[in-house]
Enzyme design. Structure first.
Site, short mmCIF file in Angstrom:
data_model
loop_
_atom_site.label_atom_id
_atom_site.label_comp_id
_atom_site.label_asym_id
_atom_site.label_seq_id
_atom_site.Cartn_x
_atom_site.Cartn_y
_atom_site.Cartn_z
CG ASP A 339 -2.36 0.62 1.13
OD1 ASP A 339 -2.16 1.83 0.46
OD2 ASP A 339 -3.35 0.01 1.13
CG HIS A 362 -1.03 1.56 -3.45
ND1 HIS A 362 -2.34 1.22 -3.00
CD2 HIS A 362 -0.47 0.52 -4.20
CE1 HIS A 362 -2.63 0.08 -3.37
NE2 HIS A 362 -1.62 -0.40 -4.05
#
Length: 532
Positions: A339, A362
């Protein structure tokens, strides 16, 4: 006969006359005009000072001049040791031999007061009876990778908590299995060091987690807490990820049966709450079931020389998560996760992130903000000198519809991207599910600088999707050079802008002509609703 008597009488009178003349001459020699050139005699001292002894000259040793005939300019030595002082007369404190007077009528100088008796030497403070290093092994930890050492860690912390600047030692070459634990204040002494050189393993038994906990290792309400060392925190998140992704009904062995019973709530590996002057350095955090490192309601945070690692497909495994925290510095850190490498949430300000390697993951994100119609404020964030490799996004601001508040004073500078899907994003329509309800209000975004963002992208160079009611304002672009990289599974898109206003300080590659120059009309950025 009578004449002889008269002659004898005359002779006696003559002798007496001569004797009387000698006495007068002797008296004259003792006058004032003589006293200026010689020291006063003992008899004179006895007249001026009461109780002076007549044998004071006996204090002079062999070879000293006669005290009645001192050399010109010679000052007799005044003893400083009380034991060397001459015998004093009753009621007198001065020495027998004073400093010579410069003339009549001058008082003799006051004697120096006696020195106080010597005190015995000061003893050094006694060494503390406690040991300021508390080794978890000394409190019963086995460190064999199997035995539950939670109670030993709790006991070591309880002892260290009572001692300022103490150390909890997790020694190297050991693997300690530890369940959920809180190293908590607020009554602990400040500046405790958690020296992590060994490995801490998360419990995999469902009994340890109950119905689920939000964190595994938690440090709460502490001042000056530091975690450092060369050790590892291993969340063993594979157990949780396997359960989340498993659709295999044929595998019914005991191991998977245990996994199916793992609670739905997945814990953060290492969390700090309500603490100040926090330092985390040197350690490695791997395979957390969810977020790896979180700071909530903290002030004065320093993170550096840290390594965080989990697989690219591990769900919701943010590297570092910041919430309601201020004065945070993160630098010289390697972040690879499933993430956001760094996630900056509501209530954060004065955040400085630099010299970071990010990927996979991310990217570095502010938000999502304003979820469930909440107010969110983020300000004064600098992200610079960052390398991103194969991340989903680069530098991103994301907000939910329906929120309020303000994101302002953001600077992204010197960002090198490589095979990043979308390097630059502002998304005020963020939604992490299939559909989200359209709402009018939004968290306002203003004052965002993009400087020297360069490298390759695989989907879109820039995406500015801003709210109709609160358009993005004061977006500036300088030195943007992003080149497409063809990857079979992706389709390339041009830059996208909606209700985004600002200025291009230099031409961009590719051209981002969709950015509207100037300021939006009727912009609600500074409305009372949005002010933080």
């Amino acid at each position: 006969m009578r004449l002889e008597i008269k002659g004898l009488t005359f002779m006696l009178l003559l002798v007496l006359l001569v004797l009387c003349s000698g006495v007068s001459l002797s008296d004259a020699r003792s006058g004032k005009h003589w006293r200026q050139n010689r020291a006063p005699s003992t008899s004179l001292l006895r007249r001026k000072g009461k109780g002076k002894t007549s044998n004071s000259h006996k204090q002079y040793g062999k070879g000293n001049q006669n005290p009645y005939q001192p050399s010109p300019g010679t000052i007799p030595k005044v003893p400083v040791n009380p034991s060397e002082s001459p015998v004093q007369g009753k009621g007198n404190q001065g020495p027998t031999i004073p400093t010579p007077s410069s003339g009549s009528g001058h008082k003799l100088p006051s004697p120096a007061p006696p020195l106080p008796p010597l005190l015995p030497p000061t003893q050094p403070p006694a060494a503390p009876s406690h040991n300021t290093v508390f080794n978890v092994v000394d409190f019963g930890a086995r460190g064999d990778g199997v035995t539950d050492d939670t109670q030993a860690f709790e006991a070591a912390w309880a002892a260290a908590c009572k001692v300022e600047a103490s150390t909890v030692l997790v020694p190297s070459e050991h693997e300690f299995v530890v369940g959920p634990i809180s190293f908590s204040g607020p009554y602990c002494k400040p500046n405790i060091l958690f020296q992590l050189d060994g490995t801490i393993l998360a419990q995999t038994s469902t009994r340890a987690w109950g119905s689920g906990l939000l964190q595994w290792l938690e440090f709460t309400k502490l001042s000056g807490i530091s975690i450092q060392g060369s050790g590892i925190i291993n969340g063993r998140g594979q157990e949780w990820w396997t359960y989340s992704d498993s659709n295999d009904d044929n595998d019914v062995d005991a191991y998977n049966v245990e996994l199916e019973n793992m609670p739905q709530i997945k814990p953060t590996a290492l969390r700090f709450y309500g603490s100040s002057n926090v330092t985390v350095t040197g350690i490695t955090i791997v395979n957390s079931s969810q977020c790896h490192l979180k700071f909530d309601s903290c002030q004065g945070v320093m993170v550096h020389d840290l390594t965080i690692s989990s697989p690219e497909n591990s769900p919701n495994t943010d590297g570092i998560h910041l919430q309601n925290s201020k004065e945070v510095s993160i630098h010289h850190t390697n972040l690879a996760c499933g993430d956001d490498c760094v996630s900056i949430q509501a209530g954060c300000s004065d955040i400085n992130i630099h010299n970071i390697n990010c990927g996979p993951g991310h990217g570095i994100s502010i938000g999502g903000l304003g979820r469930y119609n909440t107010k969110a404020c983020v300000s004064n964030v600098t992200v610079r000198d960052v390398n991103m490799f194969k991340t989903m996004t680069g530098v991103r601001i994301k907000t939910w519809q329906g929120g309020s508040g303000l994101v302002q004073g953001i600077r992204f500078s010197n960002i090198q991207v490589s095979e990043v899907q979308t390097p630059i994003i502002i998304d005020q329509f963020y939604c992490d599910r299939t559909t989200c309800r359209n709402q009018t209000s939004a968290v306002a975004v203003s004052g965002v600088q993009y400087e020297n963002i360069r490298g390759t992208f695989t989907i879109k160079p820039a995406h500015f999707a801003c709210s109709d009611s609160s358009p993005c304002s004061e977006i500036t672009l300088t030195g943007i050079q992003l080149k497409p990289l063809i990857v079979p599974q992706y389709h390339l898109y041009n830059p996208f802008c909606w209700q985004a206003f600002g200025e291009l300080f230099t031409p961009t590659i590719p051209p981002i002509s969709c950015l509207q120059i100037g300021k939006p009309s009727g912009n609600n950025v500074m409305s009372d609703h949005d002010l933080c």
